[in-house]
Each structure stands twice: as structure tokens, then as C-alpha cells.
Write a protein that holds these residues in place. Structure first.
Motif, short mmCIF file in Angstrom:
data_model
loop_
_atom_site.label_atom_id
_atom_site.label_comp_id
_atom_site.label_asym_id
_atom_site.label_seq_id
_atom_site.Cartn_x
_atom_site.Cartn_y
_atom_site.Cartn_z
N ALA A 5 25.59 -2.60 4.30
CA ALA A 5 25.33 -2.41 5.73
C ALA A 5 25.05 -3.71 6.45
N GLY A 6 25.03 -4.83 5.73
CA GLY A 6 24.85 -6.12 6.37
C GLY A 6 23.53 -6.80 6.11
N GLN A 7 22.69 -6.23 5.22
CA GLN A 7 21.43 -6.89 4.89
C GLN A 7 21.73 -8.21 4.19
N THR A 8 20.88 -9.21 4.43
CA THR A 8 21.13 -10.54 3.87
C THR A 8 20.13 -10.98 2.82
N GLY A 9 19.20 -10.12 2.44
CA GLY A 9 18.24 -10.43 1.38
C GLY A 9 17.66 -9.15 0.83
N LEU A 10 17.22 -9.18 -0.42
CA LEU A 10 16.65 -8.00 -1.05
C LEU A 10 15.12 -8.07 -1.01
N SER A 11 14.48 -6.92 -0.91
CA SER A 11 13.03 -6.85 -0.94
C SER A 11 12.63 -5.60 -1.71
N CYS A 12 11.82 -5.77 -2.74
CA CYS A 12 11.55 -4.67 -3.67
C CYS A 12 10.08 -4.27 -3.68
N ALA A 13 9.85 -2.96 -3.59
CA ALA A 13 8.52 -2.37 -3.73
C ALA A 13 8.40 -1.74 -5.11
N PHE A 14 7.21 -1.80 -5.67
CA PHE A 14 6.97 -1.25 -7.01
C PHE A 14 5.94 -0.12 -6.94
N ASP A 15 6.04 0.81 -7.87
CA ASP A 15 5.11 1.93 -7.85
C ASP A 15 3.72 1.48 -8.29
N LEU A 16 2.74 2.34 -8.07
CA LEU A 16 1.36 1.95 -8.35
C LEU A 16 1.10 1.63 -9.82
N PRO A 17 1.62 2.41 -10.78
CA PRO A 17 1.40 2.01 -12.18
C PRO A 17 1.92 0.60 -12.48
N THR A 18 3.09 0.25 -11.95
CA THR A 18 3.62 -1.09 -12.17
C THR A 18 2.70 -2.13 -11.54
N GLN A 19 2.21 -1.85 -10.34
CA GLN A 19 1.31 -2.79 -9.67
C GLN A 19 -0.01 -2.97 -10.41
N MET A 20 -0.46 -1.91 -11.08
CA MET A 20 -1.75 -1.94 -11.75
C MET A 20 -1.67 -2.26 -13.24
N GLY A 21 -0.45 -2.52 -13.74
CA GLY A 21 -0.31 -2.92 -15.13
C GLY A 21 -0.34 -1.79 -16.12
N TYR A 22 0.20 -0.63 -15.76
CA TYR A 22 0.27 0.52 -16.67
C TYR A 22 1.72 0.94 -16.86
N ASP A 23 2.10 1.23 -18.09
CA ASP A 23 3.41 1.79 -18.34
C ASP A 23 3.48 3.23 -17.82
N SER A 24 4.68 3.71 -17.65
CA SER A 24 4.87 5.03 -17.04
C SER A 24 4.34 6.18 -17.90
N ASP A 25 4.14 5.95 -19.20
CA ASP A 25 3.61 7.02 -20.04
C ASP A 25 2.09 6.89 -20.25
N HIS A 26 1.45 5.98 -19.53
CA HIS A 26 -0.01 5.87 -19.62
C HIS A 26 -0.64 7.05 -18.87
N PRO A 27 -1.75 7.60 -19.38
CA PRO A 27 -2.38 8.73 -18.68
C PRO A 27 -2.72 8.44 -17.22
N ARG A 28 -3.09 7.20 -16.90
CA ARG A 28 -3.44 6.87 -15.51
C ARG A 28 -2.21 6.82 -14.59
N ALA A 29 -1.01 6.80 -15.18
CA ALA A 29 0.21 6.76 -14.37
C ALA A 29 0.68 8.15 -13.96
N GLU A 30 0.10 9.17 -14.55
CA GLU A 30 0.59 10.53 -14.32
C GLU A 30 0.54 10.89 -12.83
N GLY A 31 1.65 11.37 -12.31
CA GLY A 31 1.75 11.78 -10.92
C GLY A 31 2.08 10.66 -9.95
N GLU A 32 2.12 9.39 -10.43
CA GLU A 32 2.37 8.26 -9.55
C GLU A 32 3.65 7.51 -9.88
N VAL A 33 4.34 7.92 -10.93
CA VAL A 33 5.53 7.19 -11.36
C VAL A 33 6.63 7.31 -10.30
#
Length: 534
Positions: free
Chosen positions: A84-112
Motif C-alpha cells: 500500500a506504499g508504507q516505507t518502513g516496518l513497525s512491530c508490536a509484541f504481545d504482553l508475554p513477549t514484552q514481559m519475558g514469558y514463553d507462550s506456554d508459561h502459565p502467566r501467558a494464558e489468555g494474552e498470547v
């Protein structure tokens, strides 16, 4: 006896409380000297911009924020935006990634995958970046506590694609201090976190010379409710703290400062926002040269990204958000931004649909190619109002920085709760002003509809996403050499206990298949975790 309305005071103020006079003249500037206050575009103090020709030479980077679900979903959105003409990429990460938890960690449940993309290992980063022209597109990653992990994963995949080190371009936010003030996605205590920040600075100086090592972010401070003046002051105070930490770690100011960038919020009060951006450049130039003694002109050039204000978007009359975003984007361009993200009108309900994302990008393109504001540098320069307001914003922000210095700098001020308390104070007052009707929000407390309706189209959530992502990370662990990964993680721990740069052994661990959560667990064990109030 009734009072005639014309006899009542008509006091008007900016969002930061700066009084706005009915008319501005040369008298409002006093002994203002344009050579000192402005200079030429591309020259100190950079009030008029960091490049002599600004947008006549090159438009700002149009960098729409994306990131949701799994890596494959986000990769498809990236491709859509580039087409569509964008000239740079910008990426957001989910909360488990931001907080240092893998997706199968109990604290990641519901936020992946909920508020950004889930990245657990190098396999996810490969999928996220598959087929993207990493040698031609700069990528911005909004990540802080785990910034080093995501940067290294990006580097590893770029190297696999054959991109040379000085061709790997982008920005990692890496601004942990504002997390304690505004967002809360921290892991370690502030001073331990600063070790990771400066290790990343030193690593990129050696290994990734074209990478911007930090994006000092006022955006999230503003989203938490700060004023424009507080946003500016607290952002620059954090920038001072990072530069001082780099110097204390043995790095040169002129090695670090040119690779620093800033990230500001674009709000509705157009002229105060323009004044904020212009004052930011002038203040930073003086801070870096006078306080830190920088000699490289690039060190004094404050380069910044702007995102329009997410907190200003309303669920009521969502189409009206298009107008808000346009005003905010215009302020950023008039203020001289280097890159810009415009929010989707439907983001008060969820992640933007493709229609909303395309319209947000088209907003930037219309401003760039149809409005004429990019045809001359700093078109508001010399306006009595804008110059007086720029001076007042600078003076007010400077007073905050002096208070923070007295407290011992940004880290000490955060540990004392000063920055947090200041933001909470003004956020509460602003909320009360909206509730009372003293501050008008169109469609909410004035000109409201009897029956509010959401947009016709909303981005659907994938109910099966979390299960698939959990399976992916478990499969990745099962397929690797567990003994080699264990030894590599032990080397990360040894570096954290000592003085060696943590990123060097971290890169090897991630290359061998260590997950983000495993690396973060090692650092939690060695650097500790932060518990506010304890």
C-alpha cells in the motif's frame, strides 16, 4: 443581576496549562533573537529541523504500527502495508513477549497474540520476516525489557538472509525507564535494567553500526495522562540518564548519541504540539553539547518518530477519529518528525482492520502529496504565537528537568515515585475536566449521539491462536540440541554475574534455539525482579 456573557473572562490554556493570549505581536517575543533561537534548518540549535531541506529532500518515513496474533499473521499485514506504499516496518509484541514469558508459561494464558505478535524463538522471527526486504526496509520494534532478545533474533534472521551488518537498519525501543512511569512492562529493578540498555549500546557499536539503539519514548508517558510539557521534560530527562549511563560504562557520547532516537505523541492541540517538537530539538542540542560536551554534530540532532494519540480515540462516533488523527499527523509534520504512524479510526475497539490501516496510511500520503506543508522547511517559523509558545514550552520543561536533577536524575526520581505522581496528578485533573464538561470531547460530552454504534467491521480474534503458538514453542524446544542450549544459557548467566557484555553469549543461545522465556528466566535469576513499593 444577570452577568452579560461578554463581561466574563475568556481564559484559554493549552493542555499543559500555558495561557493563550487573544493576539500575539512582536512584543510577546521580547528580545528574541532568531539567530540564537532558530538558526538555519539543519544547523544548531536545530529548532527548524535536523536537515537543511527537510521534506523537500526526503519525506518522513511512513511507518504503520502492526503486530498481532502469530508471526504468520503479522507477516501478511506487513506485506499488505508495504504493497500500500508504507516505507518502513513497525512491530508490536504481545504482553508475554514484552514481559519475558514463553507462550506456554502459565502467566501467558489468555494474552498470547492479543496486543501484538507472539515471538518465542528464532523460528517465530524467521516466519515474521519471511520474504521481507530487510536490506531495503528499516524496522522499528516496540520492545523494552526484552529488547536485547528481539534485536538479536532480528539480527540472526537478517544474517541468514544474507544482509551485511551495516545493512541491518532499524530501531529497538529499549527505553525501560518509561515503563516504570507509564506502562509497567518491566522485569528487573531500574539500575539492573540500565545494565542491559548500555550493553545493547556497546554491542550495536561493534556489531550493528546502522541500528538505532534506543527510542526514548514520551509517547507512553503521554498515553498515561501527562501533559505535553511533562512528556517533553520526562523524555529528555530519561535521555540524559541513558547518555550518562553510557558514559559511566566507558562509552563515548559521540558513539552513542547519534544512534539515539526519540518517540513522541501527537495530540489534538496543534500549536502546542508543534511547539513541543521544535522545543525538543533545541533543548536536546543544548543538553548534549553543553552538559555532555559532544563534538559530533549528529550527536546534537534530535531525530524522532511520532505516533498519533491512541488515548484520544473514542469509541463514540469512531469515524470522528479520522479527523483527530489528521490534526495530530499534521502537527507532527509541521513539527518536523522523521517518521510517523497514524492510528486506525477503529482502535478504540481493537486492533485495526485492513480498511482502517489503509485509511490511516492514506492520511499521511494526502498530507505529504496534497496539502503543501512539505514544500517548505518549518513553515510556522517566525509566527509570533508559535515562537512564543515554543519558548514557554521549553521554559516549563526545563523547570521539570531542574527538579529531576535535584532528585539525582531520572532513575532516582523514578525510584522516589516523583515522575509517576506527577503524571497521575494531571491525568486525574484531565479526567475530571472531561467528566464536568470543562474540556470538550466531541461525540462524548458534547455533540453526542443518542445511540452510539461501533464500526461495521472489526478485526476478528482467532480463538485457536494460543493453542497453535503453544504447540510451536514446544516443538521448537523438542527439535534442538538441549545440551548445547543449556551450556549457552549458563554462559548468559555467567556474563550477567560478571562484567562481560550479556548480548554476546545471548546471541549464541538464541541461535541454538533458546527461547525468549528461557533467556529471561536466566536474567531474572541473576539481575532480580522489580516489585514496586518494596
Amino acid at each position: 443581576m444577570a452577568t452579560d456573557e461578554s463581561d466574563e473572562p475568556d481564559e484559554r490554556r493549552t493542555d499543559s496549562g500555558i495561557e493563550i493570549r487573544p493576539v500575539y505581536t512582536a512584543a510577546d517575543l521580547g528580545d528574541w533573537d532568531p539567530d540564537v533561537a532558530l538558526g538555519a534548518p539543519g544547523a544548531p540549535p536545530y529548532t527548524r529541523g535536523v536537515h537543511p531541506d527537510m521534506y523537500r529532500g526526503r519525506l518522513w518515513t511512513m511507518r504503520q504500527y502492526a503486530g498481532f496474533g502469530d508471526a504468520g499473521s503479522t507477516n501478511r499485514r506487513f506485506r499488505f502495508l508495504l504493497d500500500a506504499g508504507q516505507t518502513g516496518l513497525s512491530c508490536a509484541f504481545d504482553l508475554p513477549t514484552q514481559m519475558g514469558y514463553d507462550s506456554d508459561h502459565p502467566r501467558a494464558e489468555g494474552e498470547v497474540g492479543r496486543v501484538g505478535v507472539a515471538i518465542d524463538s528464532i523460528d517465530d522471527m524467521r516466519l515474521l520476516l519471511a520474504g521481507l526486504p530487510l536490506d531495503r526496509v528499516a524496522t522499528s520494534m516496540t520492545i523494552n525489557a526484552t529488547a536485547a532478545v528481539l534485536l538479536l533474533l532480528y539480527q540472526l534472521v537478517a544474517e541468514e538472509q544474507g544482509v551485511v551488518a551495516d545493512g541491518i537498519r532499524g530501531t529497538v525501543q529499549n527505553d525501560i525507564l518509561k515503563e516504570y512511569v507509564a506502562r509497567g512492562t518491566y522485569i528487573h529493578p531500574p539500575r539492573a535494567s540500565m545494565r542491559l540498555v548500555t550493553d545493547l549500546f556497546e554491542y550495536c557499536r561493534r556489531e550493528l553500526p546502522a541500528w538505532n539503539t534506543i527510542s526514548v519514548s514520551g509517547y507512553h508517558i503521554r498515553e498515561a495522562g501527562s501533559t505535553a510539557v511533562q512528556e517533553l521534560a520526562f523524555t529528555l530527562a530519561d535521555g540524559i540518564a541513558y547518555l550518562q549511563a553510557a558514559v559511566d560504562a566507558g562509552l563515548s557520547v559521540d558513539d552513542v548519541a547519534p544512534r539515539m532516537s526519540f518517540f513522541f505523541n501527537g495530540h489534538n492541540n496543534l500549536f502546542e504540539e508543534v511547539a513541543k517538537f521544535r522545543a525538543a530539538r533545541r533543548m536536546w542540542a543544548r543538553i548534549v553539547t553543553e552538559r555532555f560536551g559532544a563534538s559530533d554534530p549528529a550527536s546534537a540532532q534530535l531525530r524522532f518518530h511520532t505516533q498519533t494519540g491512541g488515548s484520544t480515540l473514542t469509541a463514540q462516533q469512531p469515524d470522528t477519529n479520522v479527523v483527530r488523527v489528521t490534526v495530530q499527523a499534521l502537527a507532527a509534520v509541521l513539527g518536523g518528525t522523521q517518521s510517523l504512524h497514524t492510528n486506525g479510526f477503529d482502535e478504540a475497539f481493537g486492533l485495526p482492520t485492513e480498511r482502517a490501516a489503509r485509511l490511516a496510511l492514506r492520511t499521511q500520503q494526502v498530507i505529504a502529496h496534497e496539502s503543501g506543508v512539505a514544500d517548505t522547511v518549518d513553515p510556522l517559523a517566525g509566527s509570533y504565537f508559535v515562537e512564543a509558545l515554543t519558548d514557554e514550552v521549553e521554559a516549563s520543561a526545563g523547570e521539570y528537568i531542574r527538579r529531576i536533577d535535584i532528585l539525582g536524575g531520572a532513575v532516582a526520581a523514578i525510584e522516589a515515585g516523583y515522575l509517576q505522581d506527577e503524571v497521575e496528578r494531571v491525568a486525574y485533573a484531565a479526567a475530571r475536566a472531561v467528566d464536568s464538561g470543562d474540556k470538550i470531547v466531541v461525540g462524548v460530552n458534547r455533540f453526542a449521539d443518542a445511540e452510539p454504534a461501533p464500526p461495521a467491521e472489526l478485526l476478528p480474534a482467532d480463538p485457536d491462536l494460543e493453542r497453535r503458538q503453544v504447540e510451536r514453542v514446544r516443538a521448537a524446544r523438542a527439535a534442538r540440541d538441549a545440551v548445547a542450549v543449556g551450556a549457552a544459557l549458563a554462559a548468559v548467566g555467567a556474563a550477567a554475574r560478571g562484567t562481560a557484555n550479556i548480548l554476546d553469549p545471548m546471541k549464541e543461545a538464541l541461535r541454538l534455539g533458546a527461547t525468549l522465556g528461557e533467556v529471561s528466566d536466566v536474567l531474572r535469576s541473576e539481575l532480580g525482579t522489580y516489585e514496586p513499593g518494596l
